[in-house]
Motif scaffolding. Structure first.
Motif, PDB file in Angstrom:
ATOM      1  N   ALA A 103       0.823  -1.154   0.130  1.00 52.34           N
ATOM      2  CA  ALA A 103       0.137  -0.169   0.045  1.00 52.34           C
ATOM      3  C   ALA A 103       0.851   1.206   0.106  1.00 52.34           C
ATOM      4  CB  ALA A 103      -0.946  -0.007   1.344  1.00 52.34           C
ATOM      5  N   THR A 104       1.996   1.276   0.716  1.00 51.24           N
ATOM      6  CA  THR A 104       2.954   2.195   1.029  1.00 51.24           C
ATOM      7  C   THR A 104       3.698   2.562  -0.374  1.00 51.24           C
ATOM      8  OG1 THR A 104       3.232   2.136   3.127  1.00 51.24           O
ATOM      9  CG2 THR A 104       4.931   3.341   1.847  1.00 51.24           C
ATOM     10  N   ARG A 105       4.081   1.330  -1.107  1.00 48.74           N
ATOM     11  CA  ARG A 105       4.953   1.543  -2.275  1.00 48.74           C
ATOM     12  C   ARG A 105       3.779   2.351  -3.512  1.00 48.74           C
ATOM     13  NH1 ARG A 105       8.711  -1.978  -4.544  1.00 48.74           N
ATOM     14  NH2 ARG A 105       7.823  -3.667  -3.050  1.00 48.74           N
ATOM     15  N   LYS A 106       2.462   1.616  -3.474  1.00 48.17           N
ATOM     16  CA  LYS A 106       1.490   2.345  -4.424  1.00 48.17           C
ATOM     17  C   LYS A 106       1.280   3.689  -4.128  1.00 48.17           C
ATOM     18  CE  LYS A 106      -3.097   0.916  -6.062  1.00 48.17           C
ATOM     19  NZ  LYS A 106      -3.882   2.297  -5.859  1.00 48.17           N
ATOM     20  N   ALA A 107       1.189   4.034  -2.979  1.00 44.90           N
ATOM     21  CA  ALA A 107       0.835   5.393  -2.622  1.00 44.90           C
ATOM     22  C   ALA A 107       1.859   6.464  -2.995  1.00 44.90           C
ATOM     23  CB  ALA A 107       0.722   5.576  -1.098  1.00 44.90           C
ATOM     24  N   VAL A 108       3.221   6.124  -2.915  1.00 47.51           N
ATOM     25  CA  VAL A 108       4.217   6.949  -3.114  1.00 47.51           C
ATOM     26  C   VAL A 108       4.453   6.902  -4.658  1.00 47.51           C
ATOM     27  CG1 VAL A 108       6.789   7.132  -3.133  1.00 47.51           C
ATOM     28  CG2 VAL A 108       5.614   6.582  -0.979  1.00 47.51           C
ATOM     29  N   ASN A 109       4.269   5.929  -5.180  1.00 44.20           N
ATOM     30  CA  ASN A 109       4.406   5.947  -6.671  1.00 44.20           C
ATOM     31  C   ASN A 109       3.136   6.595  -7.373  1.00 44.20           C
ATOM     32  OD1 ASN A 109       7.173   4.695  -7.482  1.00 44.20           O
ATOM     33  ND2 ASN A 109       6.373   3.468  -6.044  1.00 44.20           N
ATOM     34  N   GLU A 110       2.085   6.644  -6.811  1.00 40.84           N
ATOM     35  CA  GLU A 110       1.136   7.511  -7.514  1.00 40.84           C
ATOM     36  C   GLU A 110       0.896   9.040  -7.079  1.00 40.84           C
ATOM     37  OE1 GLU A 110      -2.426   5.331  -6.777  1.00 40.84           O
ATOM     38  OE2 GLU A 110      -2.108   3.716  -7.946  1.00 40.84           O
ATOM     39  N   LYS A 111       1.257   9.151  -6.111  1.00 42.53           N
ATOM     40  CA  LYS A 111       1.030  10.449  -5.550  1.00 42.53           C
ATOM     41  C   LYS A 111       2.448  11.314  -5.289  1.00 42.53           C
ATOM     42  CE  LYS A 111      -3.325   9.862  -4.182  1.00 42.53           C
ATOM     43  NZ  LYS A 111      -4.378  10.468  -4.849  1.00 42.53           N
ATOM     44  N   LEU A 112       3.297  10.862  -5.413  1.00 42.82           N
ATOM     45  CA  LEU A 112       4.706  11.700  -5.409  1.00 42.82           C
ATOM     46  C   LEU A 112       5.623  11.702  -6.420  1.00 42.82           C
ATOM     47  CD1 LEU A 112       5.394  10.785  -1.515  1.00 42.82           C
ATOM     48  CD2 LEU A 112       4.820  12.756  -2.312  1.00 42.82           C
ATOM     49  N   PRO A 126      -1.824  15.236   3.023  1.00 39.71           N
ATOM     50  CA  PRO A 126      -3.301  14.394   2.968  1.00 39.71           C
ATOM     51  C   PRO A 126      -4.415  15.248   3.039  1.00 39.71           C
ATOM     52  CG  PRO A 126      -1.733  13.263   4.178  1.00 39.71           C
ATOM     53  CD  PRO A 126      -1.147  14.668   4.199  1.00 39.71           C
ATOM     54  N   ALA A 127      -4.410  16.288   3.781  1.00 38.04           N
ATOM     55  CA  ALA A 127      -5.739  17.372   4.138  1.00 38.04           C
ATOM     56  C   ALA A 127      -6.130  17.972   2.773  1.00 38.04           C
ATOM     57  CB  ALA A 127      -5.484  18.129   5.113  1.00 38.04           C
ATOM     58  N   THR A 128      -5.095  18.560   1.896  1.00 41.34           N
ATOM     59  CA  THR A 128      -5.405  19.125   0.780  1.00 41.34           C
ATOM     60  C   THR A 128      -5.411  18.121  -0.527  1.00 41.34           C
ATOM     61  OG1 THR A 128      -3.070  19.759   0.482  1.00 41.34           O
ATOM     62  CG2 THR A 128      -4.601  21.169   1.590  1.00 41.34           C
ATOM     63  N   GLY A 129      -4.892  16.986  -0.242  1.00 32.27           N
ATOM     64  CA  GLY A 129      -4.561  16.250  -1.554  1.00 32.27           C
ATOM     65  C   GLY A 129      -3.388  16.613  -2.664  1.00 32.27           C
ATOM     66  N   LYS A 130      -2.744  17.809  -1.920  1.00 34.39           N
ATOM     67  CA  LYS A 130      -1.507  18.402  -3.069  1.00 34.39           C
ATOM     68  C   LYS A 130      -0.098  18.038  -2.482  1.00 34.39           C
ATOM     69  CE  LYS A 130      -4.155  22.586  -3.969  1.00 34.39           C
ATOM     70  NZ  LYS A 130      -4.149  24.035  -3.741  1.00 34.39           N
ATOM     71  N   ALA A 131       0.545  17.866  -3.547  1.00 31.51           N
ATOM     72  CA  ALA A 131       1.859  17.209  -3.454  1.00 31.51           C
ATOM     73  C   ALA A 131       2.937  18.348  -3.460  1.00 31.51           C
ATOM     74  CB  ALA A 131       2.481  16.221  -4.265  1.00 31.51           C
ATOM     75  N   SER A 132       4.011  18.540  -3.013  1.00 31.07           N
ATOM     76  CA  SER A 132       4.940  19.608  -2.843  1.00 31.07           C
ATOM     77  C   SER A 132       5.406  19.731  -4.572  1.00 31.07           C
ATOM     78  CB  SER A 132       6.083  19.362  -2.113  1.00 31.07           C
ATOM     79  OG  SER A 132       7.288  20.250  -2.348  1.00 31.07           O
ATOM     80  N   THR A 133       5.762  20.758  -4.682  1.00 31.87           N
ATOM     81  CA  THR A 133       6.313  21.305  -6.193  1.00 31.87           C
ATOM     82  C   THR A 133       7.883  20.895  -5.966  1.00 31.87           C
ATOM     83  OG1 THR A 133       6.655  23.548  -5.744  1.00 31.87           O
ATOM     84  CG2 THR A 133       4.585  22.739  -6.796  1.00 31.87           C
ATOM     85  N   HIS A 134       8.449  21.030  -4.888  1.00 32.55           N
ATOM     86  CA  HIS A 134       9.853  20.906  -4.915  1.00 32.55           C
ATOM     87  C   HIS A 134      10.348  19.360  -4.914  1.00 32.55           C
ATOM     88  CE1 HIS A 134      14.076  21.021  -2.931  1.00 32.55           C
ATOM     89  NE2 HIS A 134      13.934  22.114  -3.790  1.00 32.55           N
ATOM     90  N   ALA A 135      11.342  19.039  -5.408  1.00 32.36           N
ATOM     91  CA  ALA A 135      11.887  17.748  -5.868  1.00 32.36           C
ATOM     92  C   ALA A 135      13.621  17.885  -5.191  1.00 32.36           C
ATOM     93  CB  ALA A 135      11.724  17.340  -7.207  1.00 32.36           C
ATOM     94  N   SER A 136      13.811  17.555  -4.295  1.00 30.12           N
ATOM     95  CA  SER A 136      15.223  17.527  -3.752  1.00 30.12           C
ATOM     96  C   SER A 136      15.754  16.089  -4.224  1.00 30.12           C
ATOM     97  CB  SER A 136      15.277  17.637  -2.278  1.00 30.12           C
ATOM     98  OG  SER A 136      14.761  16.421  -1.658  1.00 30.12           O
ATOM     99  N   SER A 137      17.376  16.001  -4.226  1.00 29.95           N
ATOM    100  CA  SER A 137      18.046  14.910  -4.071  1.00 29.95           C
ATOM    101  C   SER A 137      17.591  13.854  -3.361  1.00 29.95           C
ATOM    102  CB  SER A 137      19.427  15.190  -4.079  1.00 29.95           C
ATOM    103  OG  SER A 137      20.211  14.007  -4.728  1.00 29.95           O
ATOM    104  N   HIS A 138      17.224  14.015  -1.968  1.00 29.93           N
ATOM    105  CA  HIS A 138      16.805  13.476  -0.831  1.00 29.93           C
ATOM    106  C   HIS A 138      15.826  12.713  -1.198  1.00 29.93           C
ATOM    107  CE1 HIS A 138      19.737  16.262   0.753  1.00 29.93           C
ATOM    108  NE2 HIS A 138      19.800  15.697   1.876  1.00 29.93           N
ATOM    109  N   ALA A 139      14.873  13.180  -1.834  1.00 31.01           N
ATOM    110  CA  ALA A 139      13.440  12.486  -1.972  1.00 31.01           C
ATOM    111  C   ALA A 139      13.606  11.595  -3.136  1.00 31.01           C
ATOM    112  CB  ALA A 139      12.487  13.740  -2.585  1.00 31.01           C
ATOM    113  N   ASN A 140      14.733  11.291  -3.712  1.00 25.33           N
ATOM    114  CA  ASN A 140      14.963  10.524  -4.747  1.00 25.33           C
ATOM    115  C   ASN A 140      16.127   9.373  -4.315  1.00 25.33           C
ATOM    116  OD1 ASN A 140      13.438  11.456  -7.536  1.00 25.33           O
ATOM    117  ND2 ASN A 140      13.975  13.139  -6.120  1.00 25.33           N
TER     118      ASN A 140
END
Length: 348
Positions: A103-112, A126-140
């Motif tokens: 479930a976590t794998r699916k959520a990350v790969n669909e939403k992030l 989760p409250a707004t359903g919006k993802a960050s627009t910033h993409a750091s090296s760490h997030a990858n």
């Protein structure tokens, strides 16, 4: 992670058995969102860190409660708990952890995931359903190192990480380099290992003048750093595990994977201690067309040896006819029994 690797490297499962219930609690399943994200916090004594010191976060968007890095650690913990539960015969627990991880794998790969940029973004609300627009090296690099990136996205994520360079702390460098090696980017990893930029180990020794790894790359990044910090010593495990490629597949080195990624190095050798005895490996590549390895597999162990990719020629094995198990990411994988082996690839 520590307890699982203790078992994997030693073959001794007493710590797993003794601490299983405590380990289950450390997964903090009660902190999950309905979609499978980990709900972190920016307040209180226990809060999300991502990397430290804070200037080493590559501009990470710390505001939303769901952070890609923290959720990646949660995912990896669930995968390891599944393995531990299965080893201990706790089938129901293993199935539960596997379901939560999926479930976590699916959520990350669909939403992030940002398809247009070929990378993951930092966070999700989760409250707004919006993802960050910033993409750091760490997030990858954290999701890549922790097994959260699907195979068809690995190359794009690796390219994004390479474009950023060393934009993390000495702590983060462990996972950045693990990610690069796991993606088959040995050349890029070696360049970072041997760099002389401010964020490098040679900067610590040559410019700062330390003889022990530091808490941070340089005093300008953390003036109150300490001069004796284990988390700065990532090369001590990366060189044997990833550059020379020696890692256990089965607990206690009953079976070992040997997948060297030497980058531009023309030769390298190692004596690697294991519970079965020392693993000896020497590799020489005097030119682009010739490659040779000398390997000793200890009694009671067996090896899967990954030949170098994109090397054409005749394979010779001193100990008999080569037995190819499969091809993995463009690398033929050989089965090798205990004993001494000389492998060579030369032009036809």
């Amino acid at each position: 992670m520590l307890v699982w690797h203790d078992y994997l490297y030693s073959g001794d499962d007493r710590s797993l058995r003794k601490n299983y219930e405590a380990l289950k609690g450390r997964a903090m399943i009660d902190k999950r969102s309905p979609e499978g994200f980990f709900l972190g916090t920016n307040k209180g004594d226990i809060r999300d860190i991502v990397d430290w010191p804070a200037v080493e976060r590559d501009g990470y968007d710390m505001n939303p409660p769901v952070k890609t890095v923290v959720t990646a650690f949660h995912f990896h913990s669930l995968i390891l708990l599944q393995k531990i539960a299965e080893h201990l015969g706790k089938t129901a627990d293993g199935e539960k952890f596997a379901s939560l991880a999926e479930a976590t794998r699916k959520a990350v790969n669909e939403k992030l995931w940002d398809e247009s940029r070929g990378c993951y973004v930092d966070a999700f609300d989760p409250a707004t359903g919006k993802a960050s627009t910033h993409a750091s090296s760490h997030a990858n690099f954290f999701p890549l190192a922790l097994g959260l990136v699907p195979q068809d996205r690995v190359k794009r994520v690796a390219e994004f990480i390479k474009s950023k360079g060393m934009v993390c702390s000495v702590y983060g460098s462990q996972f950045l380099l693990d990610a690069l090696y796991d993606a088959g980017e040995g050349d890029a990893a070696l360049k970072l290992l041997t760099s002389r930029e401010k964020r490098s180990w040679l900067n610590m020794t040559e410019k700062v003048g330390t003889t022990i790894t530091l808490e941070a790359w340089d005093p300008t990044l953390k003036p109150n750093l300490d001069w004796n910090h284990a988390w700065g010593a990532a090369p001590a495990n990366l060189i044997p595990r990833k550059l020379m490629g020696i890692e256990p597949i089965e607990p206690g080195f009953k079976k070992v994977r040997i997948r060297p990624q030497m980058g531009s190095l023309s030769k390298a050798s190692i004596r690697f201690p294991s519970p079965k005895g020392p693993i000896l490996l020497s590799i020489a590549r005097p030119d682009s067309a010739t490659w040779q390895a000398d390997l000793t597999v200890p009694p009671g162990s067996a090896a899967e040896f990954h030949l170098p990719p994109h090397v054409e020629g005749s394979l010779k094995l001193s100990s008999g006819t080569p037995r190819i198990l499969r091809t993995e990411n463009g690398r033929p994988v050989l089965a090798l029994l205990p004993g001494s082996h000389q492998l060579s690839l030369k032009p036809n």
